[in-house]
Enzyme design. Sequence first.
Site, PDB file in Angstrom:
ATOM      1  N   THR A  41       1.827 -42.295  11.952  1.00  8.40           N
ATOM      2  CA  THR A  41       1.638 -40.875  11.639  1.00  8.40           C
ATOM      3  C   THR A  41       0.447 -40.276  12.372  1.00  8.40           C
ATOM      4  O   THR A  41       0.240 -39.062  12.346  1.00  8.40           O
ATOM      5  CB  THR A  41       1.462 -40.676  10.128  1.00  8.40           C
ATOM      6  N   HIS A  46      -7.129 -46.599  11.128  1.00  7.29           N
ATOM      7  CA  HIS A  46      -8.495 -46.627  10.642  1.00  7.29           C
ATOM      8  C   HIS A  46      -8.693 -47.946   9.890  1.00  7.29           C
ATOM      9  O   HIS A  46      -7.747 -48.726   9.714  1.00  7.29           O
ATOM     10  CB  HIS A  46      -8.827 -45.405   9.780  1.00  7.29           C
ATOM     11  N   HIS A  49      -6.297 -49.221   7.206  1.00  8.68           N
ATOM     12  CA  HIS A  49      -5.021 -49.796   7.656  1.00  8.68           C
ATOM     13  C   HIS A  49      -5.142 -51.282   7.963  1.00  8.68           C
ATOM     14  O   HIS A  49      -4.147 -52.013   7.953  1.00  8.68           O
ATOM     15  CB  HIS A  49      -4.538 -49.107   8.949  1.00  8.68           C
ATOM     16  N   LYS A  83      -0.015 -39.714  -1.538  1.00  5.96           N
ATOM     17  CA  LYS A  83      -0.177 -38.365  -1.010  1.00  5.96           C
ATOM     18  C   LYS A  83       0.146 -37.340  -2.086  1.00  5.96           C
ATOM     19  O   LYS A  83       1.068 -37.537  -2.880  1.00  5.96           O
ATOM     20  CB  LYS A  83       0.734 -38.140   0.208  1.00  5.96           C
ATOM     21  N   ARG A  87       3.799 -34.913   4.058  1.00  8.82           N
ATOM     22  CA  ARG A  87       3.156 -35.175   5.335  1.00  8.82           C
ATOM     23  C   ARG A  87       3.662 -34.204   6.398  1.00  8.82           C
ATOM     24  O   ARG A  87       4.816 -33.780   6.365  1.00  8.82           O
ATOM     25  CB  ARG A  87       3.457 -36.611   5.801  1.00  8.82           C
ATOM     26  N   GLN A 172      12.555 -48.121   3.508  1.00  8.19           N
ATOM     27  CA  GLN A 172      11.636 -49.263   3.586  1.00  8.19           C
ATOM     28  C   GLN A 172      12.296 -50.523   3.041  1.00  8.19           C
ATOM     29  O   GLN A 172      12.107 -51.619   3.583  1.00  8.19           O
ATOM     30  CB  GLN A 172      10.338 -48.979   2.818  1.00  8.19           C
ATOM     31  N   ASP A 193      -0.720 -49.751  -3.136  1.00  5.12           N
ATOM     32  CA  ASP A 193       0.024 -48.498  -3.288  1.00  5.12           C
ATOM     33  C   ASP A 193       1.469 -48.633  -2.807  1.00  5.12           C
ATOM     34  O   ASP A 193       2.298 -47.753  -3.056  1.00  5.12           O
ATOM     35  CB  ASP A 193      -0.674 -47.351  -2.558  1.00  5.12           C
ATOM     36  N   LYS A 228     -13.839 -44.372  -1.777  1.00  2.09           N
ATOM     37  CA  LYS A 228     -12.846 -44.967  -0.890  1.00  2.09           C
ATOM     38  C   LYS A 228     -13.544 -45.597   0.300  1.00  2.09           C
ATOM     39  O   LYS A 228     -14.329 -44.953   0.995  1.00  2.09           O
ATOM     40  CB  LYS A 228     -11.850 -43.904  -0.425  1.00  2.09           C
ATOM     41  N   LYS A 231     -14.753 -44.327   4.570  1.00  2.00           N
ATOM     42  CA  LYS A 231     -14.984 -42.900   4.746  1.00  2.00           C
ATOM     43  C   LYS A 231     -16.402 -42.683   5.268  1.00  2.00           C
ATOM     44  O   LYS A 231     -17.369 -43.190   4.718  1.00  2.00           O
ATOM     45  CB  LYS A 231     -14.801 -42.152   3.417  1.00  2.00           C
ATOM     46  N   THR A 232     -16.532 -41.897   6.346  1.00  4.48           N
ATOM     47  CA  THR A 232     -17.829 -41.554   6.909  1.00  4.48           C
ATOM     48  C   THR A 232     -18.041 -40.058   6.772  1.00  4.48           C
ATOM     49  O   THR A 232     -17.149 -39.329   6.328  1.00  4.48           O
ATOM     50  CB  THR A 232     -17.898 -41.934   8.402  1.00  4.48           C
TER      51      THR A 232
END
Length: 411
Positions: A41, A46, A49, A83, A87, A172, A193, A228, A231-232
Amino acid sequence: MNSALETLKTRGFFQQCSNAEGLSRLMDEGPIAFYEGTDPTGGSLHIGHMVPYFAFRHLRDAGHIGVALLGGGTARIGDPSGKDSVRKMLSYEQLDINTESIRRQLDRFVGFDGKSAFTANNKDWLSNLNYIDFLREIGSHFSVNRMLSFEAYKMRMETGLSFIEFNYQLLQSYDFLELYRRHNCRLQIGGDDQWGNIVAGVDLIRRIEGVEAFALTFPLVTTADGKKMGKTEKGALFLDPAIVTPYEFFQYWRNVQDADIRRFLLMFTFLPVEECDALSSKNPNEAKERLAWEVTALIHGREEADKALAGAKAAFGDGGDKSAMPNIEIACSRFDAGINVIDLFCEAGLVPSKSEGRRLVQQGGAFISSSDGELSAINNVAEIISPDRLNSNGELILRAGKKRYCLVIIK
């Protein structure tokens, strides 16, 4: 328990398993094929993943066969899991570009040899499905009531679940069935998830093939304060160095909380458990520096990890090589006239806007080096930074808060 599963459990990769005893017995009998799926996507993965791919490598290193499934087909719909809105739909051409980009990132980390680890793309079997045949052969095995009982769908029912997303679980599950048929794949791994989607595939294989397949999920990683992980201030900790530089990537790990050191060493490095324990009992700064180097080397290579370490040491006045720090070049003619502190921090990319720059200065978070290299806070939003702050090499260092640095080079 099978030694490979024991390794996953010890290192924090064990949340739910459909039948842990049965999976352990199967793995004791010999190598099994397993898979992890990733939808393209975006153009870069990141660090979130990558959690399943660290587990992927542990399983592969234990002798099992790993399939990295690229979701060139499922990404055309989008997974509603986790989500709160639909998306964004991407063009098929963009999805193909993203797929190849992610394949390269995974190849650098996993090392696909075509035997113990390889990729597949579900576009190969999903893009030309006959919808009527698919509903008759696959859809007939799914209960809408059971699908709606899974957390991913329950959450989206509150904000609105589109029919196209409702099909995602079927697709899936069909992936798992196809990979069983093509590669005798008996195990799907993923984040927790994905539990509902994975067990739906387990059930589909049992119904159609009469074979037991297995689901294994990992915890969704958060930091010690419940935030989470990954995250930056700029967003997610992406692997693409054009989005997050190796130095910034290194600094994320160098600045984790002390309470997260051991857990992150176990999950995000391949150091032996005993060494992780030993590091965790030492000086926290030394342990975090080792963690940062190990993860950066795994994602970006040893050379980039060495450069990032040198840049970090230079930024903190501990020797090192300043050239490895994030930097900008400013023409000497501009600097001779003096530059407002807020404009300088904006140009360096340390603040996203002038209003954020003013806030940083007012809160005492803006630091600039003097000619002798000492950093001091700037408290006046109107202050002009002049050439008398430059060191002998025509440079100065900016710091925003406690963690973010930029080297300013005058040309």
